[in-house]
Design a protein around this motif. Sequence first.
Motif, mmCIF file in Angstrom:
data_model
loop_
_atom_site.group_PDB
_atom_site.id
_atom_site.type_symbol
_atom_site.label_atom_id
_atom_site.label_comp_id
_atom_site.label_asym_id
_atom_site.label_seq_id
_atom_site.Cartn_x
_atom_site.Cartn_y
_atom_site.Cartn_z
ATOM 1 N N ASP A 11 0.829 -1.191 0.000
ATOM 2 C CA ASP A 11 0.000 0.000 0.000
ATOM 3 C C ASP A 11 0.870 1.251 0.000
ATOM 4 O OD1 ASP A 11 -1.966 1.827 0.143
ATOM 5 O OD2 ASP A 11 -2.658 1.298 2.168
ATOM 6 N N ALA A 12 1.131 1.759 -1.190
ATOM 7 C CA ALA A 12 2.035 2.905 -1.314
ATOM 8 C C ALA A 12 1.348 4.229 -1.027
ATOM 9 C CB ALA A 12 2.637 2.933 -2.710
ATOM 10 N N SER A 13 0.064 4.196 -0.720
ATOM 11 C CA SER A 13 -0.630 5.468 -0.436
ATOM 12 C C SER A 13 -0.444 5.903 1.013
ATOM 13 C CB SER A 13 -2.124 5.321 -0.748
ATOM 14 O OG SER A 13 -2.671 4.310 0.072
ATOM 15 N N THR A 14 -0.057 4.966 1.879
ATOM 16 C CA THR A 14 0.199 5.324 3.278
ATOM 17 C C THR A 14 1.675 5.670 3.435
ATOM 18 O OG1 THR A 14 0.662 3.036 3.831
ATOM 19 C CG2 THR A 14 -1.609 3.768 4.131
ATOM 20 N N PRO A 15 2.008 6.517 4.398
ATOM 21 C CA PRO A 15 3.417 6.880 4.579
ATOM 22 C C PRO A 15 4.335 5.674 4.748
ATOM 23 C CG PRO A 15 2.040 8.320 5.886
ATOM 24 C CD PRO A 15 1.131 7.270 5.302
ATOM 25 N N THR A 16 3.822 4.608 5.420
ATOM 26 C CA THR A 16 4.656 3.433 5.668
ATOM 27 C C THR A 16 5.111 2.779 4.362
ATOM 28 O OG1 THR A 16 3.082 3.106 7.452
ATOM 29 C CG2 THR A 16 4.762 1.412 7.175
ATOM 30 N N GLY A 17 4.240 2.825 3.364
ATOM 31 C CA GLY A 17 4.573 2.157 2.113
ATOM 32 C C GLY A 17 5.256 3.038 1.097
ATOM 33 N N MET A 18 5.476 4.285 1.443
ATOM 34 C CA MET A 18 6.036 5.229 0.460
ATOM 35 C C MET A 18 7.541 5.121 0.323
ATOM 36 S SD MET A 18 4.161 8.815 0.862
ATOM 37 C CE MET A 18 2.476 9.052 0.424
ATOM 38 N N LEU A 19 8.009 5.519 -0.843
ATOM 39 C CA LEU A 19 9.460 5.585 -1.054
ATOM 40 C C LEU A 19 10.006 6.819 -0.347
ATOM 41 C CD1 LEU A 19 9.557 4.745 -4.851
ATOM 42 C CD2 LEU A 19 10.254 3.249 -2.987
ATOM 43 N N GLU A 20 11.312 6.745 -0.056
ATOM 44 C CA GLU A 20 11.931 7.838 0.698
ATOM 45 C C GLU A 20 11.758 9.196 0.008
ATOM 46 O OE1 GLU A 20 16.063 7.523 2.595
ATOM 47 O OE2 GLU A 20 16.333 8.993 1.013
ATOM 48 N N GLY A 21 11.964 9.205 -1.314
ATOM 49 C CA GLY A 21 11.863 10.463 -2.068
ATOM 50 C C GLY A 21 10.488 11.098 -1.935
ATOM 51 N N ASP A 22 9.436 10.268 -2.020
ATOM 52 C CA ASP A 22 8.065 10.791 -1.890
ATOM 53 C C ASP A 22 7.826 11.343 -0.492
ATOM 54 O OD1 ASP A 22 7.543 10.057 -4.480
ATOM 55 O OD2 ASP A 22 6.831 8.050 -3.914
ATOM 56 N N LEU A 23 8.332 10.610 0.482
ATOM 57 C CA LEU A 23 8.166 11.067 1.873
ATOM 58 C C LEU A 23 8.856 12.410 2.092
ATOM 59 C CD1 LEU A 23 8.753 7.740 3.851
ATOM 60 C CD2 LEU A 23 6.627 9.032 3.762
ATOM 61 N N VAL A 24 10.047 12.535 1.523
ATOM 62 C CA VAL A 24 10.804 13.785 1.696
ATOM 63 C C VAL A 24 10.045 14.941 1.047
ATOM 64 C CG1 VAL A 24 12.938 15.000 1.040
ATOM 65 C CG2 VAL A 24 13.059 12.670 1.910
ATOM 66 N N ARG A 25 9.527 14.718 -0.172
ATOM 67 C CA ARG A 25 8.793 15.794 -0.862
ATOM 68 C C ARG A 25 7.552 16.206 -0.068
ATOM 69 N NH1 ARG A 25 11.121 13.478 -5.308
ATOM 70 N NH2 ARG A 25 9.654 11.746 -5.410
ATOM 71 N N ARG A 26 6.854 15.196 0.475
ATOM 72 C CA ARG A 26 5.658 15.518 1.270
ATOM 73 C C ARG A 26 6.037 16.253 2.554
ATOM 74 N NH1 ARG A 26 1.376 10.664 1.669
ATOM 75 N NH2 ARG A 26 0.611 12.119 3.225
ATOM 76 N N ASP A 36 7.064 11.884 10.157
ATOM 77 C CA ASP A 36 7.021 10.884 11.235
ATOM 78 C C ASP A 36 7.550 9.543 10.718
ATOM 79 O OD1 ASP A 36 6.105 10.029 13.908
ATOM 80 O OD2 ASP A 36 4.710 8.793 12.777
ATOM 81 N N GLU A 37 7.164 9.204 9.509
ATOM 82 C CA GLU A 37 7.621 7.946 8.914
ATOM 83 C C GLU A 37 9.137 7.989 8.671
ATOM 84 O OE1 GLU A 37 6.296 5.106 8.584
ATOM 85 O OE2 GLU A 37 7.907 4.200 7.399
ATOM 86 N N LEU A 38 9.627 9.137 8.221
ATOM 87 C CA LEU A 38 11.083 9.271 8.006
ATOM 88 C C LEU A 38 11.835 9.119 9.335
ATOM 89 C CD1 LEU A 38 11.255 12.248 5.479
ATOM 90 C CD2 LEU A 38 11.992 9.906 5.037
ATOM 91 N N VAL A 39 11.281 9.715 10.380
ATOM 92 C CA VAL A 39 11.924 9.598 11.708
ATOM 93 C C VAL A 39 11.957 8.134 12.121
ATOM 94 C CG1 VAL A 39 11.752 10.214 14.156
ATOM 95 C CG2 VAL A 39 11.250 11.931 12.420
ATOM 96 N N SER B 32 9.543 8.888 17.819
ATOM 97 C CA SER B 32 9.099 9.735 16.695
ATOM 98 C C SER B 32 7.941 10.628 17.133
ATOM 99 C CB SER B 32 8.712 8.877 15.495
ATOM 100 O OG SER B 32 7.531 8.159 15.774
ATOM 101 N N GLY B 33 7.077 10.096 18.030
ATOM 102 C CA GLY B 33 5.958 10.894 18.553
ATOM 103 C C GLY B 33 6.466 12.127 19.294
ATOM 104 N N ASP B 34 7.542 11.939 20.072
ATOM 105 C CA ASP B 34 8.123 13.063 20.812
ATOM 106 C C ASP B 34 8.678 14.119 19.859
ATOM 107 O OD1 ASP B 34 7.490 11.789 23.142
ATOM 108 O OD2 ASP B 34 9.517 11.049 23.558
ATOM 109 N N VAL B 35 9.345 13.631 18.818
ATOM 110 C CA VAL B 35 9.929 14.568 17.839
ATOM 111 C C VAL B 35 8.817 15.368 17.166
ATOM 112 C CG1 VAL B 35 11.170 14.717 15.626
ATOM 113 C CG2 VAL B 35 11.993 13.183 17.401
ATOM 114 N N ILE B 36 7.770 14.672 16.732
ATOM 115 C CA ILE B 36 6.680 15.346 16.019
ATOM 116 C C ILE B 36 5.950 16.325 16.944
ATOM 117 C CG2 ILE B 36 4.488 14.991 14.779
ATOM 118 C CD1 ILE B 36 7.006 14.146 13.193
ATOM 119 N N SER B 37 5.767 15.926 18.197
ATOM 120 C CA SER B 37 5.058 16.853 19.106
ATOM 121 C C SER B 37 5.921 18.087 19.398
ATOM 122 C CB SER B 37 4.630 16.144 20.389
ATOM 123 O OG SER B 37 5.761 15.738 21.094
ATOM 124 N N ARG B 38 7.230 17.902 19.446
ATOM 125 C CA ARG B 38 8.110 19.072 19.635
ATOM 126 C C ARG B 38 8.057 19.984 18.413
ATOM 127 N NH1 ARG B 38 14.001 17.438 21.732
ATOM 128 N NH2 ARG B 38 14.346 19.645 21.318
#
Lengths: 207, 170
Positions: A11-26, A36-39, B32-38
């Motif tokens: 499921d590439a529509s959720t952040p978990t399934g996205m590629l790094e480049g898409d996540l960065v652009r978003r 959050d997903e990148l973190v 990650s929750g802590d980072v986002i909330s900050r």
Amino acid sequence: MIMSETGATPDASTPTGMLEGDLVRRAQRGDLDAYDELVKRYQERIYATLYHMTSNHEDANDLAQDSFIKAFQALKSFRGGSSFYTWLYRIAVNKTINFLKQRRNKHHFSLNDLDFNTEHNPDLVALISDKTPLREAGLAELQKKLNEALMKLSEPHRMVVVLHDVQGLSHEEIAEILDCNIGTVRSRLYYARQQLQGYLAEYAKST
Amino acid sequence: MNQTEQNFEDVKRLLKLKRHEVPPPGYFNHFSGDVISRIRSGEAGGKQTYLERLQIEAPWVVNLLRIFETRPGLVGAFATSLCLLLVLVVFFSERSDVASQNLITASGLAATPAGSAATMNAPVLVAATDSSGIVASTNPVTSLQPVATLFGQPASGSLFQPVGFAPAGH
């Protein structure tokens, strides 16, 4: 501690399934779910590097959080010349080196319990039982010595050892992160190992 | 060398112990929750300092500063070379000024056939024409411009005289 790259889910529509480049652009457009997903993808690796540099969990935690926040602030200036991962590492490394300069000579080791696998690591078992003159020395003692030896290295040398020998990054990746050439990485690594060999002579005997 | 490499293998194996140093289980559940909330609480809105921006956008400058920091002697050498460069630039610029002045003088003499006589008469000419509305300056080029009066009308004794066209035969 080395985290494997999170694989893409169908499921590439959720952040978990996205590629790094898409996540960065978003994330550059202010999407915090994407960030959050990148973190989540890089938190363990960044944290581990900072922990091995500082030998302190609280410091590593603060520095890792600050690095991710700083990266978000600077995300608009990220042009994609390098991978997001390398760029993020660079921010974390610079932050840590600045922090260590301020904290010089004030070491507070936080020696937490080693994980369960440690006792079953054949290399370490062999080192402790066969090669160590202090046969009764436990893993905790070895861990303490190892951290003390690492903290004796200068920050640039420690950084190279941590990124290569502990984190498993290639010379090329380290050169990109530290913004230096590969020859410098190699020479720093050689020098750092030589130093460590001296500091850990009793544990690193080959005979 | 072989011995050294063997020892390095031991050091590398020792360093692998570091991989087992992990935070307690569940440590990253809230990270990650802590980072986002900050970030949400407005920390991300804070301005980056100049040095922080520099670190991200031009790390080589920061590296250079670090080198200077660790080797103070290098700073001295760099400052000395900058001063030397400055002195050289000043010295050569003064020399070039003198050379260009000589060149101007030489070309001026060559351009006027009368030579020094013409040069000596020049102030007299300027003084003579001054009363007739010619504006003279100390510049080498004399500007022949009419002196403007009120409402932009040329003065009576200016360079230009009004021309009257009378029909033929008058």
